[in-house]
Design a protein around this motif. Sequence first.
Motif, PDB file in Angstrom:
ATOM      1  N   LEU A 179      -7.171  11.754   4.573  1.00 37.18           N
ATOM      2  CA  LEU A 179      -6.972  10.240   5.006  1.00 37.18           C
ATOM      3  C   LEU A 179      -8.072   9.822   4.684  1.00 37.18           C
ATOM      4  O   LEU A 179      -8.556   8.711   5.435  1.00 37.18           O
ATOM      5  CB  LEU A 179      -6.341  10.827   6.198  1.00 37.18           C
ATOM      6  N   THR A 180      -7.918   8.717   2.983  1.00 39.77           N
ATOM      7  CA  THR A 180      -8.599   8.496   2.769  1.00 39.77           C
ATOM      8  C   THR A 180      -8.434   7.114   2.202  1.00 39.77           C
ATOM      9  O   THR A 180      -7.009   6.369   1.969  1.00 39.77           O
ATOM     10  CB  THR A 180      -9.887   8.810   1.602  1.00 39.77           C
ATOM     11  N   ASN A 181      -9.534   5.918   2.432  1.00 41.32           N
ATOM     12  CA  ASN A 181      -8.617   4.380   2.248  1.00 41.32           C
ATOM     13  C   ASN A 181      -9.240   4.110   0.847  1.00 41.32           C
ATOM     14  O   ASN A 181      -9.868   5.283  -0.291  1.00 41.32           O
ATOM     15  CB  ASN A 181      -9.350   3.318   2.876  1.00 41.32           C
ATOM     16  N   SER A 182      -8.544   3.206   0.373  1.00 44.71           N
ATOM     17  CA  SER A 182      -8.749   3.317  -1.438  1.00 44.71           C
ATOM     18  C   SER A 182     -10.366   2.678  -1.841  1.00 44.71           C
ATOM     19  O   SER A 182     -10.275   3.024  -3.345  1.00 44.71           O
ATOM     20  CB  SER A 182      -8.330   1.519  -2.271  1.00 44.71           C
ATOM     21  N   ASP A 197      -4.086  -3.836   1.586  1.00 47.03           N
ATOM     22  CA  ASP A 197      -3.597  -3.595   0.711  1.00 47.03           C
ATOM     23  C   ASP A 197      -2.605  -2.530   0.646  1.00 47.03           C
ATOM     24  O   ASP A 197      -1.888  -1.852  -0.247  1.00 47.03           O
ATOM     25  CB  ASP A 197      -2.712  -4.842   0.179  1.00 47.03           C
ATOM     26  N   ALA A 198      -3.970  -2.012  -0.562  1.00 52.99           N
ATOM     27  CA  ALA A 198      -4.255  -0.243  -1.402  1.00 52.99           C
ATOM     28  C   ALA A 198      -3.692   0.338  -0.843  1.00 52.99           C
ATOM     29  O   ALA A 198      -3.589   1.225  -1.613  1.00 52.99           O
ATOM     30  CB  ALA A 198      -5.438  -1.051  -1.459  1.00 52.99           C
ATOM     31  N   ASP A 199      -4.129  -0.221   0.162  1.00 52.16           N
ATOM     32  CA  ASP A 199      -3.192   1.821   1.411  1.00 52.16           C
ATOM     33  C   ASP A 199      -2.205   1.784   1.875  1.00 52.16           C
ATOM     34  O   ASP A 199      -1.998   2.754   2.587  1.00 52.16           O
ATOM     35  CB  ASP A 199      -4.252   1.832   2.240  1.00 52.16           C
ATOM     36  N   VAL A 200      -1.777   1.000   1.728  1.00 49.63           N
ATOM     37  CA  VAL A 200       0.069   0.380   2.402  1.00 49.63           C
ATOM     38  C   VAL A 200       0.354   1.638   1.946  1.00 49.63           C
ATOM     39  O   VAL A 200       1.745   2.509   2.442  1.00 49.63           O
ATOM     40  CB  VAL A 200       0.919  -0.618   2.398  1.00 49.63           C
ATOM     41  N   ASN A 201       0.682   1.983   0.420  1.00 53.68           N
ATOM     42  CA  ASN A 201       1.480   3.003  -0.268  1.00 53.68           C
ATOM     43  C   ASN A 201       0.672   4.364   0.181  1.00 53.68           C
ATOM     44  O   ASN A 201       2.033   5.139   0.169  1.00 53.68           O
ATOM     45  CB  ASN A 201       1.170   2.742  -1.800  1.00 53.68           C
ATOM     46  N   LYS A 202      -0.100   5.273   0.118  1.00 54.15           N
ATOM     47  CA  LYS A 202      -0.752   5.859   0.820  1.00 54.15           C
ATOM     48  C   LYS A 202      -0.279   6.154   2.606  1.00 54.15           C
ATOM     49  O   LYS A 202       0.121   7.516   2.769  1.00 54.15           O
ATOM     50  CB  LYS A 202      -1.728   6.224   0.618  1.00 54.15           C
ATOM     51  N   CYS A 203      -0.131   5.329   2.557  1.00 50.62           N
ATOM     52  CA  CYS A 203      -0.009   5.476   4.447  1.00 50.62           C
ATOM     53  C   CYS A 203       1.351   5.880   4.741  1.00 50.62           C
ATOM     54  O   CYS A 203       1.307   6.468   5.734  1.00 50.62           O
ATOM     55  CB  CYS A 203      -1.153   4.567   4.901  1.00 50.62           C
TER      56      CYS A 203
END
Length: 446
Positions: free
Chosen positions: A258-261, A295-301
């Motif tokens: 679980l990593t961010n953008s 914002d860039a991590d919303v889809n993955k989470c």
Amino acid sequence: MDFNKLIPDNVSKFDNVYDVLKERGFIEQSTDEDKVRELLQNEKVKFYIGFDPTADCLHVGHFMQVIIMMYMQKFGHTPVVLIGGGTGHVGDPSGRSDMRQMMTSETIEHNCQEFKKLFDKFLEFDDEWKYEGNEGVYKPGKENKTPEPGKAIAVNNARWLLPLNYIEFNREIGSQFNVNTMLRAECFKQRMEREGGLTMLELNYMLMQSYDFMVMARDFDVKIQFGGNDQWSNIIGGVDLTRKMTGKEVYGMTFSLLTNSEGKKMGKTAKGALWLSPEKTSPYEFYQYWRNVGDADVNKCLRMLTFLPMEEVERLSNLKDAEINKAKEVLAYEVTKLVHGEEEANKAQDAARAAFGGGGDLSNLPTVQMEKAKFEGEGMGVVNFMKELGLVPSTREGFMTIEQGGLKLDGEKVLDKKMNVTLDTFKDGKILVEKGKKKKLIVELA
């Protein structure tokens, strides 16, 4: 609890859990993708994920693995939760730049028990099942019964690792490993390149984890090992050892961390890890963490940490500008509900809306109690007040926060760096403290 209801039936259009995990973006690599997919389509298999008890609580990094087990159970497979009461005595060097702190046997045992309590919240176990042990490297052990279909089982690798004879283990298992090959593994290579290097203790970890897989494949027919992508070398070691020692074909699959953008691990807060226990990370703090992701991590989470159907994930992820905050609110609510229950998720959401201008009940904000005596007479300097609450690490940062307009007491911006917080500052023994836009708490006189 009806565990089947935790994941809705419409979570995916696929009927093979492999395709579901692929669609959600979990799968990183497999030892044989076609065979694993076919196996999961045509059989109900036992698979395992290992958890070393390095603390007395699971954190959000573990939660990814829990969610994968929940999907597998939903589709009729048998999760084997391996708690590392044996490997925990050594510590996994994978992804580490330093040696893990050694724990006592009592601490390890306590942590193992606490882990199992948390797993019970997410998986339905056959608690009558148990592994009855073996008598050394050469002698197979057995299970006391076949697990009930679709129910999880839990086992502690201390059962087969702690009684081992060192010489016997090295002769039988150590002889199967080539050190040159091991040192090319990413988990060891990183440590070898740093000062301090790698100890013989840690070099043995791969042997122990590989032996775990072999024992479970031999004694109760575990067919797949899952793990984070940092476990790839250890998993391959287990697949190879199992084939050499038992002739059985087993498989491995790893998942994205679980990593961010920016490629950094998520789940780290100013206080440390984001824990799944409300005593270590309050439901409000937990909610706020997900409400504030980039914002860039919303889809993955949304894909990986909720059970919303993919159509809804895509719809929320495609919201733009200020609208993306609605998606973050859904994300925070869904993850908090899954970990802490619907009631706590509602409280956390209500508190967040109250604190950030949307109406609601302020009583659900985190509350800190401070002694009334500290505020009698001239009271306490506002910067010391901030430091005592852990809002700033130093006097200098406290001054800077006030100069930049970053501190409010009961909604009023503090402008005087030398202001004193006295009993009169509190209304009905309470005060709302806000640092910046994202840190809010209630201080209550005790």
